[in-house]
Design an enzyme around this catalytic site. Structure first.
Site, short mmCIF file in Angstrom:
data_model
loop_
_atom_site.label_atom_id
_atom_site.label_comp_id
_atom_site.label_asym_id
_atom_site.label_seq_id
_atom_site.Cartn_x
_atom_site.Cartn_y
_atom_site.Cartn_z
N HIS A 116 -8.50 9.97 3.61
CA HIS A 116 -8.21 8.90 2.65
C HIS A 116 -8.46 9.44 1.25
CE1 HIS A 116 -8.01 5.06 0.65
NE2 HIS A 116 -7.64 4.49 1.79
N ARG A 145 -0.50 8.79 9.25
CA ARG A 145 -0.36 7.35 9.46
C ARG A 145 0.07 6.63 8.20
NH1 ARG A 145 -3.95 2.91 8.77
NH2 ARG A 145 -5.68 4.31 8.28
N HIS A 150 -10.69 10.10 7.40
CA HIS A 150 -10.51 8.66 7.55
C HIS A 150 -9.93 8.24 8.89
CE1 HIS A 150 -9.83 4.54 6.39
NE2 HIS A 150 -8.52 4.64 6.49
N GLU A 176 0.85 -1.18 0.00
CA GLU A 176 0.00 0.00 0.00
C GLU A 176 0.89 1.24 0.00
OE1 GLU A 176 -2.84 -0.25 3.17
OE2 GLU A 176 -3.76 -2.07 2.39
N ARG A 223 -0.50 8.80 2.05
CA ARG A 223 -1.88 9.29 1.88
C ARG A 223 -1.99 10.81 1.93
NH1 ARG A 223 -5.03 4.81 5.63
NH2 ARG A 223 -4.84 3.09 4.14
#
Length: 555
Positions: free
Chosen positions: A252, A397, A362, A132, A301
């Site tokens: 997100h 994060r 998110h 990811e 992100r």
């Protein structure tokens, strides 16, 4: 900034307690962190009572699609995972905590498998790994293709039931009970029946563990479920605990766009779709992320969300597109069955056409200041999972570190409380002003936060947001406290901290992007830490970020 703009409810007007019960530990919340804490404490022989505002297993974990990050592949190592986390965290990570997380993640996932989790496996029978955004290696463990959180929740809820742990469902934690010396010694709780608070009572405990999740519902549109209203953070603040990094809300980048006035929980399209090769494009099919970051579509992100937001501001478009059609319809349907169904329900075929996406709130990187053992700044009060701010997430994060952190912190907190529990102490009556924000104010809070404290912020908007929050009326003295008022009060508290911290931080870093201060400034490599006085005024200071070298010196 005037103190009046930084004032929140210092204590709730609690309903009278009709009963009193005692236990060793109360755990609030039934996501991954709360469930694993309770299971591990039960295995250690502690008496545990679990409190959840909804039903067992409600919370953000059950909605998680991507998976759990851990060093399990032959081409991976701990230093790489640490470095990826530190880069994503944009200078605000506690490196010592990050290294502990990375070192203990494989064992936490092994424990999950021992409890019966059915992870997706490769041909050799090992956990299948994918990648990811922000990760330099394939290290994401998943289940059911894109149903990892649901499998974690199923596993841990079943383990909890098998151990006979008492669970108070549809029960809200209102405020902490404290001893004469300030230790948290329990909670005033109440059942929720058609929104009303019923059967209030006192749960006395030798320790309280908050695992209540984040505060994504402070925004009109979020990937979070309806219960993510920041209740635990607000309760901890009212109990005297410090909170930090509240301005660091991760958006997100690929939430399914459902219209310009979307509200409530939105359908998420996991970052793992881009990990398999899907691309972000504009209406003409041009790639959005080329040139924006060396990892392009797999950038962290915060970078992807900020890039999309800048594109939308520049073009006037309402969304961009995620194109997975070149991966093949069959592969997409097999690898992402839940996401494919969600897209189909909205009228889109993920495997055959680009689908509209836009950033939405998110994950809450900030929370109650705690170490990885769950200890907060108030004796007797612990926090694990998204409600906690351990320094692992920093300013942004790294994908799929969240459930991993929740499990590692839960196991560590349970081990601590298995060995160290103070004797039971009676609470003293609370004194001081109380109040609440009426439910009618919720729409104004979320609308103003969405408009002024989203992916991009500036001083004028944040000042306006604080003005809106300050002007909201308190619940009338003869008003009835209900569950909606508890949630609205928590959202007001969160929004006030978020806005004041975002206004104070005159730079752009990680999730926090200021249009009027676009540069990252070295003097702002500090954490903004908040505490509450008895009148409801918020006091803020800066704390240095702990590097591994600093942690070793302190030790």
């Amino acid at each position: 900034m005037g103190a009046s703009l930084n004032r929140v409810v210092p204590a709730l007007p609690l309903p009278e307690a009709g009963w009193t019960r005692s236990t060793d530990v109360v755990v609030v919340g039934t996501g991954a962190a709360g469930l694993m804490t309770a299971v591990a404490l039960a295995d250690a022989g502690r008496a545990v009572t679990v409190v959840t505002k909804g039903d067992l297993g409600d919370g953000s974990t059950a909605w998680a699609q991507g998976g759990l990050a851990a060093v399990l592949g032959p081409d991976d190592d701990a230093d790489l995972h640490v470095q990826d986390t530190l880069v994503a965290g944009a200078g605000l990570c506690d490196e010592g905590a990050v290294r502990t997380l990375v070192d203990e993640a494989p064992a936490a996932i092994a424990r999950l498998r021992e409890l019966g989790a059915l992870l997706d496996l490769d041909a050799a029978g090992r956990p299948a790994l994918t990648r990811e955004g922000g990760h330099s290696r394939d290290r994401i463990v998943h289940a059911g293709g894109d149903a990892s959180g649901a499998e974690v929740t199923r596993t841990l809820a079943a383990a909890l039931r098998a151990r006979g742990v008492e669970v108070l469902q549809r029960t809200v934690a209102l405020d902490a009970l404290r001893s004469a010396d300030g230790r948290v010694v329990g909670l005033r709780v109440a059942g929720v029946q058609d929104g009303a608070l019923v059967d209030a009572g006192d749960l006395l405990a030798r320790a309280v563990v908050l695992a209540t999740g984040g505060y994504g519902q402070v925004y009109a549109a979020s990937s979070n479920p309806a219960g993510a209203t920041g209740d635990g953070l607000a309760l901890a603040l009212r109990a005297g605990a410090e909170v930090a990094d509240v301005e660091m809300v991760q958006f997100h980048p690929t939430v399914l766009w459902s219209g310009p006035n979307a509200e409530g929980q939105q359908a998420l399209i996991s970052e793992a779709v881009r990990g398999e090769g899907a691309l972000l494009v504009d209406a003409a099919g041009r790639r959005i992320m080329l040139g924006a970051h060396p990892l392009a579509d797999l950038a962290p992100r915060d970078v992807v969300s900020a890039t999309i937001a800048a594109h939308l501001r520049a073009t006037g478009d309402e969304h961009v597109f995620l194109d997975a059609s070149h991966l093949g319809a069959g592969f997409v349907a097999r690898r992402f069955p839940g996401i494919s169904r969600a897209c189909a329900a909205a009228g889109f075929d993920l495997g055959r056409e680009p689908v509209p996406v836009a950033p939405a709130a998110h994950y809450s990187c900030g929370g109650v200041v705690a170490d990885l053992d769950g200890r907060t700044t108030v004796p007797g009060l612990h926090a694990v999972g998204e409600v906690a701010c351990t320094g692992i997430q920093g300013a942004n994060r790294l994908a799929s570190n969240s459930i991993t952190e929740g499990l590692v912190a839960a196991l560590r907190c349970a081990a601590l409380l298995a060995d160290e529990l103070p004797p039971a102490v009676a609470p003293v009556a609370a004194v001081g002003p109380t109040g609440a924000i009426g439910p009618a104010a919720r729409a104004a809070i979320t609308a103003a936060a969405t408009r002024h404290a989203g992916v991009a912020r500036d001083a004028d908007g944040l000042t306006e947001l604080l003005g809106v929050l300050t002007a909201l009326p308190r619940l009338a003295p003869d008003g009835v406290l209900d569950c909606a008022a508890v949630e609205t009060t928590a959202l007001h508290t969160v929004a006030t901290l978020l806005a004041s911290a975002a206004l104070a931080r005159t730079e752009s870093r990680g999730c926090h992007r200021r249009l009027d201060h676009p540069a990252t400034r070295p003097e702002w490599q500090v954490r903004l830490v908040h505490r509450l006085d008895r009148s409801g005024h918020v006091h803020t200071r800066t704390d240095a970020v702990r590097t591994l070298a600093a942690a070793q010196v302190v030790a």
